[in-house]
Design a protein around this motif. Structure first.
Motif, PDB file in Angstrom:
ATOM      1  N   ILE A 199      48.775 -65.835 -19.618  1.00  0.00           N
ATOM      2  CA  ILE A 199      47.516 -65.285 -20.237  1.00  0.00           C
ATOM      3  C   ILE A 199      47.053 -66.217 -21.270  1.00  0.00           C
ATOM      4  CG2 ILE A 199      46.446 -63.112 -21.076  1.00  0.00           C
ATOM      5  CD1 ILE A 199      46.998 -62.886 -17.885  1.00  0.00           C
ATOM      6  N   THR A 200      46.452 -65.874 -21.112  1.00  0.00           N
ATOM      7  CA  THR A 200      45.578 -66.958 -22.568  1.00  0.00           C
ATOM      8  C   THR A 200      45.717 -66.455 -23.830  1.00  0.00           C
ATOM      9  OG1 THR A 200      43.193 -66.257 -22.497  1.00  0.00           O
ATOM     10  CG2 THR A 200      43.529 -68.421 -20.745  1.00  0.00           C
ATOM     11  N   LEU A 201      45.533 -67.109 -25.147  1.00  0.00           N
ATOM     12  CA  LEU A 201      45.628 -66.498 -26.040  1.00  0.00           C
ATOM     13  C   LEU A 201      44.318 -65.195 -26.860  1.00  0.00           C
ATOM     14  CD1 LEU A 201      47.668 -65.995 -28.770  1.00  0.00           C
ATOM     15  CD2 LEU A 201      46.027 -67.945 -29.329  1.00  0.00           C
ATOM     16  N   VAL A 202      43.331 -65.548 -25.912  1.00  0.00           N
ATOM     17  CA  VAL A 202      41.458 -65.727 -26.473  1.00  0.00           C
ATOM     18  C   VAL A 202      41.894 -64.098 -25.252  1.00  0.00           C
ATOM     19  CG1 VAL A 202      39.405 -64.848 -25.821  1.00  0.00           C
ATOM     20  CG2 VAL A 202      40.541 -67.025 -26.917  1.00  0.00           C
ATOM     21  N   GLU A 203      42.437 -63.721 -24.399  1.00  0.00           N
ATOM     22  CA  GLU A 203      42.609 -62.752 -23.200  1.00  0.00           C
ATOM     23  C   GLU A 203      43.594 -61.863 -23.872  1.00  0.00           C
ATOM     24  OE1 GLU A 203      43.056 -64.856 -20.104  1.00  0.00           O
ATOM     25  OE2 GLU A 203      41.893 -63.945 -19.190  1.00  0.00           O
ATOM     26  N   ALA A 204      44.912 -62.263 -24.768  1.00  0.00           N
ATOM     27  CA  ALA A 204      45.717 -61.672 -24.995  1.00  0.00           C
ATOM     28  C   ALA A 204      45.524 -60.736 -26.226  1.00  0.00           C
ATOM     29  CB  ALA A 204      46.974 -62.430 -25.354  1.00  0.00           C
ATOM     30  N   ASP A 205      44.903 -61.762 -26.955  1.00  0.00           N
ATOM     31  CA  ASP A 205      44.506 -61.282 -28.185  1.00  0.00           C
ATOM     32  C   ASP A 205      42.957 -59.903 -28.352  1.00  0.00           C
ATOM     33  OD1 ASP A 205      45.455 -62.346 -30.020  1.00  0.00           O
ATOM     34  OD2 ASP A 205      44.377 -64.043 -30.667  1.00  0.00           O
ATOM     35  N   LYS A 206      42.295 -60.355 -26.995  1.00  0.00           N
ATOM     36  CA  LYS A 206      41.311 -58.593 -26.881  1.00  0.00           C
ATOM     37  C   LYS A 206      41.461 -57.647 -26.087  1.00  0.00           C
ATOM     38  CE  LYS A 206      37.428 -61.955 -25.118  1.00  0.00           C
ATOM     39  NZ  LYS A 206      36.490 -62.386 -24.430  1.00  0.00           N
ATOM     40  N   PHE A 207      42.686 -58.208 -25.680  1.00  0.00           N
ATOM     41  CA  PHE A 207      43.629 -56.857 -24.941  1.00  0.00           C
ATOM     42  C   PHE A 207      44.472 -56.117 -25.746  1.00  0.00           C
ATOM     43  CE2 PHE A 207      47.614 -55.078 -23.405  1.00  0.00           C
ATOM     44  CZ  PHE A 207      47.049 -54.114 -22.632  1.00  0.00           C
ATOM     45  N   LYS A 208      45.231 -56.812 -27.655  1.00  0.00           N
ATOM     46  CA  LYS A 208      45.561 -56.443 -28.213  1.00  0.00           C
ATOM     47  C   LYS A 208      44.953 -56.229 -29.332  1.00  0.00           C
ATOM     48  CE  LYS A 208      47.552 -59.435 -30.375  1.00  0.00           C
ATOM     49  NZ  LYS A 208      48.001 -60.713 -31.232  1.00  0.00           N
ATOM     50  N   ALA A 209      43.877 -55.880 -29.571  1.00  0.00           N
ATOM     51  CA  ALA A 209      42.333 -55.742 -30.269  1.00  0.00           C
ATOM     52  C   ALA A 209      42.121 -53.855 -29.514  1.00  0.00           C
ATOM     53  CB  ALA A 209      41.229 -56.493 -30.597  1.00  0.00           C
ATOM     54  N   ALA A 210      41.911 -54.444 -28.172  1.00  0.00           N
ATOM     55  CA  ALA A 210      41.611 -52.322 -27.391  1.00  0.00           C
ATOM     56  C   ALA A 210      42.120 -51.893 -27.194  1.00  0.00           C
ATOM     57  CB  ALA A 210      41.628 -53.267 -25.679  1.00  0.00           C
ATOM     58  N   VAL A 211      44.309 -52.131 -27.565  1.00  0.00           N
ATOM     59  CA  VAL A 211      44.517 -50.836 -27.963  1.00  0.00           C
ATOM     60  C   VAL A 211      45.148 -50.724 -28.749  1.00  0.00           C
ATOM     61  CG1 VAL A 211      47.692 -50.531 -28.564  1.00  0.00           C
ATOM     62  CG2 VAL A 211      46.616 -52.409 -26.108  1.00  0.00           C
ATOM     63  N   LEU A 212      44.715 -52.238 -30.243  1.00  0.00           N
ATOM     64  CA  LEU A 212      45.018 -51.408 -31.817  1.00  0.00           C
ATOM     65  C   LEU A 212      43.342 -49.917 -31.765  1.00  0.00           C
ATOM     66  CD1 LEU A 212      46.219 -54.214 -33.401  1.00  0.00           C
ATOM     67  CD2 LEU A 212      47.261 -52.546 -33.246  1.00  0.00           C
ATOM     68  N   ASN A 213      42.523 -50.533 -31.803  1.00  0.00           N
ATOM     69  CA  ASN A 213      40.912 -49.745 -31.369  1.00  0.00           C
ATOM     70  C   ASN A 213      41.644 -48.302 -30.314  1.00  0.00           C
ATOM     71  OD1 ASN A 213      39.314 -51.759 -32.688  1.00  0.00           O
ATOM     72  ND2 ASN A 213      39.249 -52.908 -31.408  1.00  0.00           N
ATOM     73  N   LEU A 214      42.139 -48.561 -29.368  1.00  0.00           N
ATOM     74  CA  LEU A 214      42.448 -47.251 -28.664  1.00  0.00           C
ATOM     75  C   LEU A 214      43.589 -46.193 -29.480  1.00  0.00           C
ATOM     76  CD1 LEU A 214      42.823 -45.582 -26.263  1.00  0.00           C
ATOM     77  CD2 LEU A 214      44.105 -47.009 -25.318  1.00  0.00           C
ATOM     78  N   ILE A 215      44.550 -47.275 -30.341  1.00  0.00           N
ATOM     79  CA  ILE A 215      45.192 -46.257 -31.266  1.00  0.00           C
ATOM     80  C   ILE A 215      44.700 -45.673 -32.471  1.00  0.00           C
ATOM     81  CG2 ILE A 215      46.576 -46.641 -32.431  1.00  0.00           C
ATOM     82  CD1 ILE A 215      48.463 -48.425 -30.513  1.00  0.00           C
ATOM     83  N   THR A 216      43.761 -46.491 -32.922  1.00  0.00           N
ATOM     84  CA  THR A 216      42.759 -45.515 -34.212  1.00  0.00           C
ATOM     85  C   THR A 216      42.705 -44.824 -34.315  1.00  0.00           C
ATOM     86  OG1 THR A 216      41.633 -47.593 -34.345  1.00  0.00           O
ATOM     87  CG2 THR A 216      43.222 -47.810 -35.197  1.00  0.00           C
ATOM     88  N   SER A 217      41.367 -44.881 -32.961  1.00  0.00           N
ATOM     89  CA  SER A 217      40.277 -44.010 -32.334  1.00  0.00           C
ATOM     90  C   SER A 217      41.262 -42.410 -32.324  1.00  0.00           C
ATOM     91  CB  SER A 217      39.250 -44.750 -31.522  1.00  0.00           C
ATOM     92  OG  SER A 217      40.266 -43.937 -30.619  1.00  0.00           O
ATOM     93  N   THR A 218      42.442 -42.599 -31.445  1.00  0.00           N
ATOM     94  CA  THR A 218      42.459 -41.283 -30.880  1.00  0.00           C
ATOM     95  C   THR A 218      43.537 -40.708 -32.304  1.00  0.00           C
ATOM     96  OG1 THR A 218      43.280 -43.046 -28.839  1.00  0.00           O
ATOM     97  CG2 THR A 218      45.025 -40.460 -29.286  1.00  0.00           C
ATOM     98  N   LEU A 219      43.944 -41.036 -33.093  1.00  0.00           N
ATOM     99  CA  LEU A 219      44.539 -40.770 -34.312  1.00  0.00           C
ATOM    100  C   LEU A 219      43.918 -40.384 -34.998  1.00  0.00           C
ATOM    101  CD1 LEU A 219      47.468 -43.144 -34.679  1.00  0.00           C
ATOM    102  CD2 LEU A 219      47.744 -40.984 -33.761  1.00  0.00           C
ATOM    103  N   ILE A 220      42.580 -41.107 -35.568  1.00  0.00           N
ATOM    104  CA  ILE A 220      41.233 -40.316 -36.466  1.00  0.00           C
ATOM    105  C   ILE A 220      41.069 -38.662 -36.174  1.00  0.00           C
ATOM    106  CG2 ILE A 220      38.949 -40.734 -37.236  1.00  0.00           C
ATOM    107  CD1 ILE A 220      40.503 -43.848 -37.503  1.00  0.00           C
ATOM    108  N   GLY A 221      41.247 -39.086 -34.268  1.00  0.00           N
ATOM    109  CA  GLY A 221      40.342 -37.728 -33.936  1.00  0.00           C
ATOM    110  C   GLY A 221      41.344 -36.200 -33.983  1.00  0.00           C
ATOM    111  N   LEU A 222      42.310 -37.270 -33.947  1.00  0.00           N
ATOM    112  CA  LEU A 222      43.821 -35.821 -34.560  1.00  0.00           C
ATOM    113  C   LEU A 222      42.766 -35.067 -36.256  1.00  0.00           C
ATOM    114  CD1 LEU A 222      46.526 -37.034 -33.280  1.00  0.00           C
ATOM    115  CD2 LEU A 222      45.285 -35.573 -31.752  1.00  0.00           C
ATOM    116  N   VAL A 223      43.053 -35.737 -36.479  1.00  0.00           N
ATOM    117  CA  VAL A 223      42.131 -35.364 -38.064  1.00  0.00           C
ATOM    118  C   VAL A 223      41.604 -34.131 -38.424  1.00  0.00           C
ATOM    119  CG1 VAL A 223      43.097 -35.559 -40.218  1.00  0.00           C
ATOM    120  CG2 VAL A 223      44.127 -37.459 -38.278  1.00  0.00           C
TER     121      VAL A 223
END
Length: 108
Positions: free
Chosen positions: A84-108
């Protein structure tokens, strides 16, 4: 009410798996593995930062900055091995981190 981190992390694992399926039809296994690795790598920090957010010690922006600031240190090894290209992997990484942050912020 205290946050049940085991339940939260179990739900995040499922959401990351779903995101992997949507993002990489041919490399779902590798994407799930890398997404899970991100969650495992950040687990103790996520607990601490979420608690600080809940206690008012961090703003939402500070919380996001702390989590997203880890992005450059996280390697997507399984996706890289799968070609997988670095660009595609980075996009997925960013999506995972955004999912984590939005989920956890939503709990507080």
């Amino acid at each position: 009410m205290p946050i049940n981190f085991k339940e939260v992390f179990d739900n995040l694992k499922k959401e990351i798996a779903s995101l992997a399926k949507k993002t990489f039809a041919d490399n779902v296994k590798e994407a799930k593995k890398d997404g899970q690795a991100i969650l495992d790598l950040l687990k103790s920090q996520l607990k601490r930062y979420t608690q600080q957010l809940a206690n008012g010690e961090l703003t939402n922006k500070e919380f996001k900055d702390l989590i997203l600031g880890q992005k450059s240190e996280i390697e997507m090894a399984a996706l890289k091995r799968a070609g997988i290209t670095l660009v595609e992997a980075d996009k997925f990484k960013a999506a995972v981190l955004n999912l984590i942050t939005s989920t956890l912020i939503g709990l507080v």
